[in-house]
Each structure stands twice: as structure tokens, then as C-alpha cells.
Design an enzyme around this catalytic site. Structure first.
Site, PDB file in Angstrom:
ATOM      1  N   LYS A  13      -2.780   8.139   6.006  1.00 46.77           N
ATOM      2  CA  LYS A  13      -1.623   8.923   6.451  1.00 46.77           C
ATOM      3  C   LYS A  13      -2.082  10.305   6.939  1.00 46.77           C
ATOM      4  O   LYS A  13      -3.232  10.701   6.690  1.00 46.77           O
ATOM      5  CB  LYS A  13      -0.640   9.030   5.293  1.00 46.77           C
ATOM      6  CG  LYS A  13       0.035   7.692   4.932  1.00 46.77           C
ATOM      7  CD  LYS A  13       0.896   7.857   3.681  1.00 46.77           C
ATOM      8  CE  LYS A  13       1.743   6.637   3.396  1.00 46.77           C
ATOM      9  NZ  LYS A  13       2.567   6.828   2.174  1.00 46.77           N
ATOM     10  N   TYR A  53       9.232   1.910   8.292  1.00 51.15           N
ATOM     11  CA  TYR A  53       9.878   2.214   7.015  1.00 51.15           C
ATOM     12  C   TYR A  53      11.352   1.777   6.971  1.00 51.15           C
ATOM     13  O   TYR A  53      12.147   2.357   6.228  1.00 51.15           O
ATOM     14  CB  TYR A  53       9.721   3.705   6.714  1.00 51.15           C
ATOM     15  CG  TYR A  53       8.295   4.060   6.290  1.00 51.15           C
ATOM     16  CD1 TYR A  53       7.726   3.475   5.158  1.00 51.15           C
ATOM     17  CD2 TYR A  53       7.529   4.965   7.013  1.00 51.15           C
ATOM     18  CE1 TYR A  53       6.423   3.778   4.759  1.00 51.15           C
ATOM     19  CE2 TYR A  53       6.223   5.278   6.618  1.00 51.15           C
ATOM     20  CZ  TYR A  53       5.683   4.682   5.489  1.00 51.15           C
ATOM     21  OH  TYR A  53       4.406   4.989   5.089  1.00 51.15           O
ATOM     22  N   PHE A  61      14.396  10.029   0.013  1.00 47.97           N
ATOM     23  CA  PHE A  61      13.127  10.513   0.558  1.00 47.97           C
ATOM     24  C   PHE A  61      12.885  10.070   2.003  1.00 47.97           C
ATOM     25  O   PHE A  61      11.898  10.474   2.617  1.00 47.97           O
ATOM     26  CB  PHE A  61      11.945  10.065  -0.329  1.00 47.97           C
ATOM     27  CG  PHE A  61      11.786   8.573  -0.478  1.00 47.97           C
ATOM     28  CD1 PHE A  61      11.054   7.833   0.442  1.00 47.97           C
ATOM     29  CD2 PHE A  61      12.380   7.896  -1.549  1.00 47.97           C
ATOM     30  CE1 PHE A  61      10.903   6.460   0.309  1.00 47.97           C
ATOM     31  CE2 PHE A  61      12.232   6.512  -1.691  1.00 47.97           C
ATOM     32  CZ  PHE A  61      11.494   5.794  -0.755  1.00 47.97           C
ATOM     33  N   ARG A  89      -3.971  -2.877  -2.279  1.00 53.03           N
ATOM     34  CA  ARG A  89      -3.004  -2.129  -3.119  1.00 53.03           C
ATOM     35  C   ARG A  89      -3.661  -1.697  -4.424  1.00 53.03           C
ATOM     36  O   ARG A  89      -3.382  -0.620  -4.945  1.00 53.03           O
ATOM     37  CB  ARG A  89      -1.782  -2.998  -3.423  1.00 53.03           C
ATOM     38  CG  ARG A  89      -0.973  -3.418  -2.214  1.00 53.03           C
ATOM     39  CD  ARG A  89       0.088  -2.454  -1.804  1.00 53.03           C
ATOM     40  NE  ARG A  89       1.167  -2.272  -2.743  1.00 53.03           N
ATOM     41  CZ  ARG A  89       2.258  -1.556  -2.478  1.00 53.03           C
ATOM     42  NH1 ARG A  89       2.393  -0.962  -1.285  1.00 53.03           N
ATOM     43  NH2 ARG A  89       3.202  -1.405  -3.355  1.00 53.03           N
ATOM     44  N   THR A  95       2.203   4.223  -6.217  1.00 52.75           N
ATOM     45  CA  THR A  95       2.786   5.143  -5.232  1.00 52.75           C
ATOM     46  C   THR A  95       2.679   6.595  -5.694  1.00 52.75           C
ATOM     47  O   THR A  95       2.345   7.483  -4.911  1.00 52.75           O
ATOM     48  CB  THR A  95       4.275   4.783  -5.004  1.00 52.75           C
ATOM     49  OG1 THR A  95       4.362   3.382  -4.764  1.00 52.75           O
ATOM     50  CG2 THR A  95       4.856   5.551  -3.840  1.00 52.75           C
ATOM     51  N   ARG A 106      -5.255   6.982  -4.503  1.00 53.60           N
ATOM     52  CA  ARG A 106      -4.154   7.932  -4.684  1.00 53.60           C
ATOM     53  C   ARG A 106      -4.374   8.830  -5.900  1.00 53.60           C
ATOM     54  O   ARG A 106      -4.042  10.019  -5.866  1.00 53.60           O
ATOM     55  CB  ARG A 106      -2.829   7.179  -4.778  1.00 53.60           C
ATOM     56  CG  ARG A 106      -2.362   6.681  -3.405  1.00 53.60           C
ATOM     57  CD  ARG A 106      -1.243   5.683  -3.521  1.00 53.60           C
ATOM     58  NE  ARG A 106      -0.573   5.450  -2.239  1.00 53.60           N
ATOM     59  CZ  ARG A 106       0.356   4.524  -2.064  1.00 53.60           C
ATOM     60  NH1 ARG A 106       0.721   3.741  -3.066  1.00 53.60           N
ATOM     61  NH2 ARG A 106       0.923   4.381  -0.884  1.00 53.60           N
ATOM     62  N   ASN A 116       0.742  10.927  -0.362  1.00 55.73           N
ATOM     63  CA  ASN A 116      -0.156  10.071  -1.162  1.00 55.73           C
ATOM     64  C   ASN A 116      -1.248   9.403  -0.329  1.00 55.73           C
ATOM     65  O   ASN A 116      -1.782   8.373  -0.695  1.00 55.73           O
ATOM     66  CB  ASN A 116       0.654   9.072  -1.989  1.00 55.73           C
ATOM     67  CG  ASN A 116       1.553   8.195  -1.140  1.00 55.73           C
ATOM     68  OD1 ASN A 116       1.510   8.274   0.084  1.00 55.73           O
ATOM     69  ND2 ASN A 116       2.335   7.358  -1.777  1.00 55.73           N
ATOM     70  N   HIS A 119      -1.352   4.224   3.127  1.00 60.32           N
ATOM     71  CA  HIS A 119      -0.332   3.172   3.108  1.00 60.32           C
ATOM     72  C   HIS A 119      -1.010   1.814   3.049  1.00 60.32           C
ATOM     73  O   HIS A 119      -2.059   1.617   3.670  1.00 60.32           O
ATOM     74  CB  HIS A 119       0.530   3.220   4.373  1.00 60.32           C
ATOM     75  CG  HIS A 119       1.373   1.973   4.541  1.00 60.32           C
ATOM     76  ND1 HIS A 119       2.574   1.810   3.896  1.00 60.32           N
ATOM     77  CD2 HIS A 119       1.127   0.805   5.209  1.00 60.32           C
ATOM     78  CE1 HIS A 119       3.041   0.597   4.174  1.00 60.32           C
ATOM     79  NE2 HIS A 119       2.200  -0.036   4.976  1.00 60.32           N
ATOM     80  N   GLU A 130       3.987  -5.270   9.942  1.00 61.73           N
ATOM     81  CA  GLU A 130       3.407  -3.944  10.175  1.00 61.73           C
ATOM     82  C   GLU A 130       2.248  -4.018  11.178  1.00 61.73           C
ATOM     83  O   GLU A 130       2.102  -3.129  12.021  1.00 61.73           O
ATOM     84  CB  GLU A 130       2.954  -3.342   8.837  1.00 61.73           C
ATOM     85  CG  GLU A 130       4.158  -2.998   7.964  1.00 61.73           C
ATOM     86  CD  GLU A 130       3.823  -2.688   6.501  1.00 61.73           C
ATOM     87  OE1 GLU A 130       2.619  -2.619   6.153  1.00 61.73           O
ATOM     88  OE2 GLU A 130       4.770  -2.520   5.712  1.00 61.73           O
TER      89      GLU A 130
END
Ligand code: UDP
Ligand code: MG
Length: 158
Positions: A13, A53, A61, A89, A95, A106, A116, A119, A130
Site C-alpha cells: 500500500k 473495496y 472507515f 495472509r 488487519t 503488519r 497497515n 493488502h 482483484e
């Protein structure tokens, strides 16, 4: 072959890119054994952000998330490997960086949930969706083997 070959979508990100963490983050996925089959630096458009998203529309948020993902370039990639979705992940951690296990991306590189640094798709279906937002089919390079495939092939030999 007992292992299930999958693809997942991962992005560094804008905060991760700005902080110069791109190489370190990619290194962790590569070191794990995931294969980078597509990679690019890009600015996310409003339309792409909204598609990416869509599941979060209406959440408190959401507006900040849409601004955040457009606050600078992201490094988007497709990773391939055994159980790639879960593997990525797992390396990323939860998260909220303060709930993520120490040693995850993270936990190691982020302080707050809003920023964070990375993604990763949450399912094979999300990954397909995606990948389509960020890449054209011809941008995926499928014609090489990485170390982990070679190792697993060796193990599978009788
Ligand atoms: N997010 C946030 N506040 C929250 C939940 C999520 O700012 O309370 C942001 C955060 O950047 C997160 C992204 O929205 O990575 C997407 O949320 P999701 O629940 O899908 O988490 P992820 O799949 O990224 O772990
Ligand atoms: Mg998510």
C-alpha cells in the site's frame, strides 16, 4: 499432487511504498516460496479503489480507506504457489498491526490499522476478482518455475 496450487493478489500500500518497504515485503513472500508472476507500480484510480473495496461500502472507515489507497503509488503483484491465499495472509498478519503476530509484516512494519502497509486477498474468489482489477491477462508470466516448486517436485518423486 496433494498441494493445491493457487494465485493471490497482494499489494504494497502507499505507506509501504513511501517508507521504502517494497523490497523487504516482496522478499518475505519470495523467501516463503511464493512465486511472483506479475508485478507493477501504479496509481490506483477512484474507479479501481471503489471496485477493490466494494465489500466495505458504508463502513465508517470506507472513505478514509479509498483516500488512503490513492495517497501514493502502490506495488501490485500476483503471487502463485501452494495455498497462496492463506500463505500470504499468514505472512501479512492480522488487519490490526497490534494484534498481528510478531514476525508478520503488519506487526513488524505498521503501527495502526488504517496504515497497515500491505493488502492480500482473503479467498481464491476475491483473488480472481482483484487480479482482474489490477492486471490484464497477458501481464501474468506463467512460464517459469521457482525454487519451492522444484523442491516440492523433488519430494513427490517416489
Ligand atoms: N481498515 C481500517 N479500519 C478498520 C478495518 C479496516 O482502516 O476498522 C482498513 C485497513 O487498511 C484494512 C482495509 O481497510 O487493511 C480492508 O479491511 P479488511 O477488513 O478487508 O482487512 P484486510 O483484509 O486488509 O486484513
Ligand atoms: Mg480484506
Amino acid at each position: 499432487m496433494v498441494h493445491s496450487e493457487e494465485r493471490t493478489f497482494v499489494a504494497v500500500k502507499p505507506d509501504g511504498v513511501k517508507r521504502g518497504l517494497t523490497g523487504e515485503i516482496i522478499r518475505r513472500f519470495e523467501s516463503k516460496g511464493l512465486k511472483v508472476i506479475a508485478l507493477k507500480l501504479l496509481n490506483v484510480t477512484q474507479e479501481m479503489a471503489e471496485q477493490h473495496y466494494a465489500e466495505h461500502v458504508g463502513k465508517p472507515f470506507y472513505p478514509r480507506l479509498i483516500r488512503y489507497i490513492q495517497s501514493g503509488p502502490v506495488v501490485a503483484m500476483v503471487l502463485e504457489g501452494y495455498n497462496a491465499v492463506q500463505a500470504a495472509r499468514h505472512l501479512m498478519g492480522k488487519t490490526n498491526p497490534n494484534e498481528a503476530e510478531v514476525g508478520t509484516i503488519r506487526s513488524d512494519f505498521a503501527m495502526v490499522m488504517e496504515y497497515n502497509v500491505v493488502h492480500g486477498s482473503d479467498s481464491v474468489e476475491s483473488a480472481k476478482r482483484e487480479i482482474d482489477i489490477y492486471f490484464k491477462p497477458e501481464e501474468l508470466c506463467e512460464n517459469y518455475k521457482n525454487m519451492s516448486e522444484l523442491v516440492v517436485e523433488d519430494l513427490d518423486v517416489e
